[in-house]
Each structure stands twice: as C-alpha cells, then as structure tokens.
Design a protein around this motif. Structure first.
Motif, PDB file in Angstrom:
ATOM      1  N   ASN A   1       0.862  -1.214  -0.108  1.00 26.93           N
ATOM      2  CA  ASN A   1      -0.118  -0.032   0.080  1.00 26.93           C
ATOM      3  C   ASN A   1       0.900   1.334   0.012  1.00 26.93           C
ATOM      4  O   ASN A   1       1.497   1.512   1.035  1.00 26.93           O
ATOM      5  CB  ASN A   1      -0.954   0.036   1.081  1.00 26.93           C
ATOM      6  CG  ASN A   1      -1.805   1.232   1.373  1.00 26.93           C
ATOM      7  OD1 ASN A   1      -1.758   2.085   0.499  1.00 26.93           O
ATOM      8  ND2 ASN A   1      -2.084   1.561   2.438  1.00 26.93           N
TER       9      ASN A   1
ATOM     10  N   GLN B   1      -6.563   2.333  -3.682  1.00 28.78           N
ATOM     11  CA  GLN B   1      -6.479   2.402  -2.239  1.00 28.78           C
ATOM     12  C   GLN B   1      -7.968   2.702  -1.591  1.00 28.78           C
ATOM     13  O   GLN B   1      -8.055   2.638  -0.421  1.00 28.78           O
ATOM     14  CB  GLN B   1      -5.632   3.428  -1.930  1.00 28.78           C
ATOM     15  CG  GLN B   1      -4.205   3.030  -2.237  1.00 28.78           C
ATOM     16  CD  GLN B   1      -3.187   4.188  -2.043  1.00 28.78           C
ATOM     17  OE1 GLN B   1      -3.488   5.360  -1.307  1.00 28.78           O
ATOM     18  NE2 GLN B   1      -1.833   4.063  -2.457  1.00 28.78           N
ATOM     19  N   ASP B   2      -8.793   2.907  -2.552  1.00 25.48           N
ATOM     20  CA  ASP B   2     -10.388   3.365  -2.087  1.00 25.48           C
ATOM     21  C   ASP B   2     -11.114   3.291  -3.406  1.00 25.48           C
ATOM     22  O   ASP B   2     -10.454   3.240  -4.664  1.00 25.48           O
ATOM     23  CB  ASP B   2     -10.417   4.526  -1.692  1.00 25.48           C
ATOM     24  CG  ASP B   2     -11.528   5.086  -0.930  1.00 25.48           C
ATOM     25  OD1 ASP B   2     -12.339   4.178  -0.361  1.00 25.48           O
ATOM     26  OD2 ASP B   2     -12.038   6.284  -0.969  1.00 25.48           O
TER      27      ASP B   2
ATOM     28  N   LEU C   1      -8.431  -1.392  -1.627  1.00 28.61           N
ATOM     29  CA  LEU C   1      -8.504  -1.556  -0.247  1.00 28.61           C
ATOM     30  C   LEU C   1      -9.962  -0.625   0.027  1.00 28.61           C
ATOM     31  O   LEU C   1     -10.201   0.399  -0.643  1.00 28.61           O
ATOM     32  CB  LEU C   1      -7.365  -0.696   0.276  1.00 28.61           C
ATOM     33  CG  LEU C   1      -5.798  -1.116  -0.044  1.00 28.61           C
ATOM     34  CD1 LEU C   1      -4.889  -0.168   0.465  1.00 28.61           C
ATOM     35  CD2 LEU C   1      -5.819  -2.540  -0.066  1.00 28.61           C
TER      36      LEU C   1
ATOM     37  N   HIS D   1      -9.518   1.260   5.235  1.00 29.82           N
ATOM     38  CA  HIS D   1      -8.243   1.412   5.616  1.00 29.82           C
ATOM     39  C   HIS D   1      -8.336   2.387   6.966  1.00 29.82           C
ATOM     40  O   HIS D   1      -9.264   3.426   6.822  1.00 29.82           O
ATOM     41  CB  HIS D   1      -7.208   2.137   4.660  1.00 29.82           C
ATOM     42  CG  HIS D   1      -5.912   1.995   5.289  1.00 29.82           C
ATOM     43  ND1 HIS D   1      -5.287   2.808   6.028  1.00 29.82           N
ATOM     44  CD2 HIS D   1      -4.782   1.070   5.210  1.00 29.82           C
ATOM     45  CE1 HIS D   1      -4.180   2.445   6.475  1.00 29.82           C
ATOM     46  NE2 HIS D   1      -3.689   1.474   5.849  1.00 29.82           N
ATOM     47  N   SER D   2      -7.502   2.147   7.818  1.00 26.54           N
ATOM     48  CA  SER D   2      -7.778   2.864   9.052  1.00 26.54           C
ATOM     49  C   SER D   2      -7.578   4.506   8.890  1.00 26.54           C
ATOM     50  O   SER D   2      -8.136   5.248   9.601  1.00 26.54           O
ATOM     51  CB  SER D   2      -6.616   2.629  10.251  1.00 26.54           C
ATOM     52  OG  SER D   2      -5.460   2.789   9.715  1.00 26.54           O
TER      53      SER D   2
ATOM     54  N   GLU E   1      -5.078  -4.525  10.764  1.00 24.86           N
ATOM     55  CA  GLU E   1      -4.178  -3.612  10.910  1.00 24.86           C
ATOM     56  C   GLU E   1      -4.464  -2.754  12.336  1.00 24.86           C
ATOM     57  O   GLU E   1      -5.010  -1.990  12.248  1.00 24.86           O
ATOM     58  CB  GLU E   1      -4.145  -2.705   9.682  1.00 24.86           C
ATOM     59  CG  GLU E   1      -5.748  -2.446   9.173  1.00 24.86           C
ATOM     60  CD  GLU E   1      -5.478  -1.085   8.529  1.00 24.86           C
ATOM     61  OE1 GLU E   1      -4.639  -0.813   7.580  1.00 24.86           O
ATOM     62  OE2 GLU E   1      -6.623  -0.247   8.584  1.00 24.86           O
TER      63      GLU E   1
ATOM     64  N   CYS F   1     -10.033  -3.865   5.376  1.00 22.83           N
ATOM     65  CA  CYS F   1      -9.182  -3.516   6.424  1.00 22.83           C
ATOM     66  C   CYS F   1      -9.962  -3.215   7.908  1.00 22.83           C
ATOM     67  O   CYS F   1     -11.093  -2.584   7.969  1.00 22.83           O
ATOM     68  CB  CYS F   1      -8.310  -2.445   6.381  1.00 22.83           C
ATOM     69  SG  CYS F   1      -7.554  -2.264   4.593  1.00 22.83           S
TER      70      CYS F   1
ATOM     71  N   LYS G   1       0.173   4.281  -0.110  1.00 21.56           N
ATOM     72  CA  LYS G   1      -0.416   5.369   0.633  1.00 21.56           C
ATOM     73  C   LYS G   1      -0.445   6.503  -0.387  1.00 21.56           C
ATOM     74  O   LYS G   1      -0.504   6.571  -1.545  1.00 21.56           O
ATOM     75  CB  LYS G   1       0.105   5.517   2.195  1.00 21.56           C
ATOM     76  CG  LYS G   1      -0.051   4.206   2.901  1.00 21.56           C
ATOM     77  CD  LYS G   1       0.105   4.505   4.375  1.00 21.56           C
ATOM     78  CE  LYS G   1      -0.030   3.254   4.891  1.00 21.56           C
ATOM     79  NZ  LYS G   1       0.049   3.496   6.309  1.00 21.56           N
TER      80      LYS G   1
END
Length: 249
Positions: free
Chosen positions: A14, A69-70, A97, A100-101, A171, A131, A16
């Motif tokens: 990832n 990522q989204d 993903l 994610h947090s 995570e 996640c 980011k």
C-alpha cells in the motif's frame, strides 16, 4: 484445523499518498523483475489513483497485480474527487482497499460504508481488501475483540458468497507507521478471532493479512503463525528490497 499452508500467501504493498513518476518507474521495475511466475506467494501493489495507468503499463504481463486504495459507492455523477469501480476497471485493477484505518479516521468512514464499498467492488469484479483494526486506546481497554467484531459485522452480513471473494486485513492502528509491531502471537490471536468469524459463515479459507509495520526482519515470524496468510505492507512497500524481502519470507 485449517492451516495457512492451504491458503495461498499474499503480500500487498500500500503506497498510501507517496510516489512520483520517476521513483515509481524504478520501484515497479524492480518488483516486476524480481517477482517471477506464480509462486507460493502472490504479490500486488495498491497505488494512488494518478499512478494506476503507470502501474498497469509497468506490470501488465507480469506476475505482479495492482489495485487502488479506495473506491466510491457511487457509479457516476456529481461526486467531485471520487473514483468509481468502473474507472478502476478501466485500468485493469484487481484489488481495492476498503476501510483502511486512515480512511476511517480522516474521512469518518463507518463500518456500514466500508461494507457498501466492498459490495460495490465485488459487483464490478474487483477483490476488496477489507481492513479492520483497533486503536491504542481500544487495545489498552481490552476492547480489541469487540471492535473487530463490530467492524466485520456489516461485511459478514453481505453473506458467505460475497465474503468468500474478499480478503481481510487486520491492521492494529497502534502499529501503523509507529514502528511498533504486534508480536506474532498478538497478531495471531486477533487473526484467530477473525478466522473463527469466517468459519462460522462457512468461508474459513478467506485470506487474512496482517498490516502493521511489517518489515523483512519480522515477516517470517509473523507468517509462521497459523492464521496469518500474508501482509498488507505500508512504508516498506516503497523500498523495493524491503518489500521483496517480505514477499520472500
């Protein structure tokens, strides 16, 4: 009891909000060159939206897959800044993903929204990497199991047929980018809880990844745990040698 020897290992990087065209070219080239064929471990990268085209061009025809990522819950329309599942398909993404947090924290994404995004991804033929994880405060209060259960509940409610096509990533928020890592046994304990929930739904073979300051130095001890099937790698995914050493573990 199922063991992770029966499930294919998976390591996803990832990135980011990191990268530029020149650095990406070097990183993608190194990863492509080093990951040959379909081995025991599948390898993928989830890159920022602007670099999906670059990832597609660099990795097409290789053993490395890519994703985003989204994803938006909306198909199209007046949703400035959002990216739809159909757009991700235009770049031949395999993964996305969700939850994610950092999305949950900075964008106030709820458990229900995360489940919606997972369903939208599935509808488009993408594999959502869902996640889940607790904060330091929640961990210290002994609330880990409760938090994970509440985060998973709307996802599991989508049903076995849907969940069977997902990947789950645990995570612990307290171990992301902090240099702190759950011990292999701490991580295994939470993975076992997740596996139990999956088993009760009849989908025990879903891959469950660990994400939380995974590095080449600690990867092997984490992967030795029976319910840890691989890793969702953050910072170490930006350094080819480190990322590849995790995959090799």
């Amino acid at each position: 009891m199922n063991t992770n020897q029966e499930r294919q290992r998976l390591v996803i990087g990832n990135w980011k909000m990191n990268g530029n065209l020149a650095d990406n070219a070097r990183l993608l080239g190194s990863v492509r060159e080093s990951v040959a064929g379909a081995g025991a471990c599948a390898v993928a990268v989830c890159v920022p939206f602007p670099y999906l085209s670059q990832a597609q061009a660099a990795l097409s025809g290789s053993a490395v897959s890519w994703g985003a990522q989204d994803v938006s819950v909306h198909g199209s329309g007046a949703y400035t800044g959002e990216v739809s599942a159909a757009m991700l398909n235009d770049f031949a993404c395999r993964w996305v993903l969700v939850g994610h947090s950092e999305r949950r924290t900075y964008h106030a994404e709820t458990n229900e929204l995360v489940a919606q995004k997972a369903q939208v991804a599935l509808n488009a033929g993408l594999t959502p990497v869902v996640c889940v994880g607790e904060t330091l405060q929640q961990q210290e209060a002994g609330e880990t199991a409760q938090v994970i259960a509440s985060q998973l509940a709307p996802v599991l409610a989508l049903g076995a047929q849907a969940v069977a096509k997902m990947v789950i990533a645990y995570e612990p928020v307290w171990a992301i980018g902090t240099g702190r890592t759950a011990t292999p046994q701490q991580a295994q304990d939470v993975h076992a809880l997740i596996r139990q929930s999956l088993s009760e739904l009849g989908v025990a073979q879903v891959q469950v990844l660990y994400g939380g300051s995974v590095k080449g130095a600690n990867a092997a001890s984490l992967f030795a745990m029976p319910d840890i099937d691989g890793a969702l790698v953050g910072g170490a995914a930006l350094v080819a040698e480190e990322f590849l050493s995790i995959a090799a573990a």
